[in-house]
Design a protein around this motif. Sequence first.
Motif, PDB file in Angstrom:
ATOM      1  N   ARG A   1       0.742  -1.103   0.089  1.00 44.61           N
ATOM      2  CA  ARG A   1       0.011   0.034  -0.242  1.00 44.61           C
ATOM      3  C   ARG A   1       0.961   1.218   0.104  1.00 44.61           C
ATOM      4  O   ARG A   1       0.476   2.165  -0.571  1.00 44.61           O
ATOM      5  N   ARG A   2       1.802   1.173   0.594  1.00 47.24           N
ATOM      6  CA  ARG A   2       2.698   2.458   0.643  1.00 47.24           C
ATOM      7  C   ARG A   2       3.619   2.669  -0.752  1.00 47.24           C
ATOM      8  O   ARG A   2       4.075   3.911  -0.865  1.00 47.24           O
ATOM      9  N   LYS A   3       3.661   1.933  -1.320  1.00 45.13           N
ATOM     10  CA  LYS A   3       4.478   1.867  -2.746  1.00 45.13           C
ATOM     11  C   LYS A   3       3.392   1.380  -3.895  1.00 45.13           C
ATOM     12  O   LYS A   3       4.218   0.517  -4.537  1.00 45.13           O
TER      13      LYS A   3
ATOM     14  N   ARG B   1      -6.451   8.751  -2.302  1.00 44.43           N
ATOM     15  CA  ARG B   1      -5.101   8.204  -1.779  1.00 44.43           C
ATOM     16  C   ARG B   1      -5.377   6.757  -1.055  1.00 44.43           C
ATOM     17  O   ARG B   1      -6.366   6.638  -0.665  1.00 44.43           O
ATOM     18  N   HIS B   2      -4.283   6.286  -1.067  1.00 42.28           N
ATOM     19  CA  HIS B   2      -4.199   4.627  -0.263  1.00 42.28           C
ATOM     20  C   HIS B   2      -5.418   3.790  -0.782  1.00 42.28           C
ATOM     21  O   HIS B   2      -6.194   3.255   0.092  1.00 42.28           O
TER      22      HIS B   2
ATOM     23  N   ARG C   1       5.134  17.267  -3.380  1.00 45.99           N
ATOM     24  CA  ARG C   1       6.239  16.749  -2.130  1.00 45.99           C
ATOM     25  C   ARG C   1       7.464  17.124  -2.985  1.00 45.99           C
ATOM     26  O   ARG C   1       7.838  16.789  -3.873  1.00 45.99           O
TER      27      ARG C   1
ATOM     28  N   GLY D   1      10.618  14.574   1.119  1.00 46.04           N
ATOM     29  CA  GLY D   1       9.225  14.298   1.719  1.00 46.04           C
ATOM     30  C   GLY D   1       8.483  15.338   2.365  1.00 46.04           C
ATOM     31  O   GLY D   1       7.295  15.147   2.689  1.00 46.04           O
TER      32      GLY D   1
ATOM     33  N   GLU E   1       1.199  11.727  -5.832  1.00 43.75           N
ATOM     34  CA  GLU E   1       2.006  12.063  -4.870  1.00 43.75           C
ATOM     35  C   GLU E   1       2.773  10.877  -4.510  1.00 43.75           C
ATOM     36  O   GLU E   1       4.085  10.901  -4.159  1.00 43.75           O
ATOM     37  N   GLU E   2       2.437   9.533  -4.537  1.00 41.98           N
ATOM     38  CA  GLU E   2       3.371   8.352  -4.436  1.00 41.98           C
ATOM     39  C   GLU E   2       4.143   8.128  -5.365  1.00 41.98           C
ATOM     40  O   GLU E   2       5.307   7.725  -5.051  1.00 41.98           O
ATOM     41  N   ASN E   3       3.898   8.342  -6.670  1.00 42.16           N
ATOM     42  CA  ASN E   3       4.630   8.115  -7.853  1.00 42.16           C
ATOM     43  C   ASN E   3       5.272   9.180  -8.378  1.00 42.16           C
ATOM     44  O   ASN E   3       6.245   9.288  -9.433  1.00 42.16           O
ATOM     45  N   ASN E   4       5.173  10.704  -7.894  1.00 44.24           N
ATOM     46  CA  ASN E   4       5.879  11.704  -8.114  1.00 44.24           C
ATOM     47  C   ASN E   4       5.713  11.803  -9.757  1.00 44.24           C
ATOM     48  O   ASN E   4       6.575  12.059 -10.366  1.00 44.24           O
TER      49      ASN E   4
ATOM     50  N   GLU F   1      -3.755   5.631  -7.482  1.00 40.48           N
ATOM     51  CA  GLU F   1      -2.475   4.904  -6.961  1.00 40.48           C
ATOM     52  C   GLU F   1      -3.121   3.749  -5.918  1.00 40.48           C
ATOM     53  O   GLU F   1      -3.324   4.066  -4.825  1.00 40.48           O
TER      54      GLU F   1
END
Length: 389
Positions: free
Chosen positions: A65-67, A110-111, A273, A277, A328-331, A367
């Motif tokens: 989940r975090r990536k 998100r998430h 971000r 971070g 935001e997670e994958n920029n 994501e």
Amino acid sequence: MSTLCCRPRSPAAKTPLEDDDLLSEILLRLPPQPSSLPRASLVCKRWHSLASDRGFSRRFRIHHRRKPPLLGFFDGVHGYFQPTLEAPNRIPRGRFTLQHGDRFRSLGSRHGLVLIFDLTVLRFLVCDPVTGDQHRIAIPPGLEARAEEDVMINGAVFRNGGDAHFQVVLTTADNHDKQHRQALSCVYSSETGLWGGLISTPLPCEVPRNDYLPTLPTLVFPGKPAVVAGNSIYWMLTGNFDGILEFDLEKQSLAVIRVPVHLLEINEFWIVRAEGGGLGLLFLTGSSIQLWKRKTDHDGVATWMLGRTIKLHKPLSLKSAIMLGYAEENNVVYLWARGDVFMVHLESLQSKKLFETKCPSHYHPFESVYTAETGIGDGHDAADLVHHT
């Protein structure tokens, strides 16, 4: 002569791949791409049984989940899903659907969750497009009147680590008293099923930009979703004051962050971000992207610094290019230029043309980890993914 010898293995001994517990741990560490588990399911019946188990699929999603991969995005106006991965990981366009229409407003994703404001009954929906689950939340006390007046309300949904529970943070601007304007926020926890109390902070006094816009109030801009960076959630403030609203998740407090005037003269900004971070800003300057970051010294004094400048390649190096969304997670950013939609990875600088459109919209990147959990032979999605391998 050596005394070493090979001892025959006990018939009861198992290799790692023969132990279901060890095998599940190995499969758990496969890349979080949509085709990973369908491919593993093809090895044998035993692998198929493990990879298609619903309990294992849930563990797989939580583990990654975090990536998560960037599966695509939801159109902020119409709610349709647009996949962006290539085969064999491309999700069928009709796989994910959101309730949409003039009275449904998407507030971001998100998430693996999407937050939707249903203005027909003044409630919020937290949707999991992968599982189809929906959680309905009544509007918090103290914000009903503002919602009825169609005051702009923004929000964010998030989960902590592998927690099955989620939280929603809503925010809006109260401009009723022109002498005491304030931003308001409220936090909902799915664990308790309750809203917390209202949290407030003063907003800067209204300063007219010019004679044509003398009375615009300060608003939490609903067209740009929130960004989570560090321990805070950030939204864009607009109107006669362009700045940033910060909600500190640890302190449960609000604060207003000013953006230097000389930066606002560059162009419209997006919250992103920064490297490391923290809080950052992105500016499109026509032929390049400027990435700024906010640094705080030992005395607690914060300043804005230019992190780096990214030169855009044609056809992106156009003054007409506008930004449509940020993952935001994958920029990754989505850009529109001369009728074409592109996605640009801010670290690798790789760009990809997605499609053409004359009507660009705000895009909410999705994501998430999609496991096609019905397994090979049991569902069309998994079979399609393997078919395109």
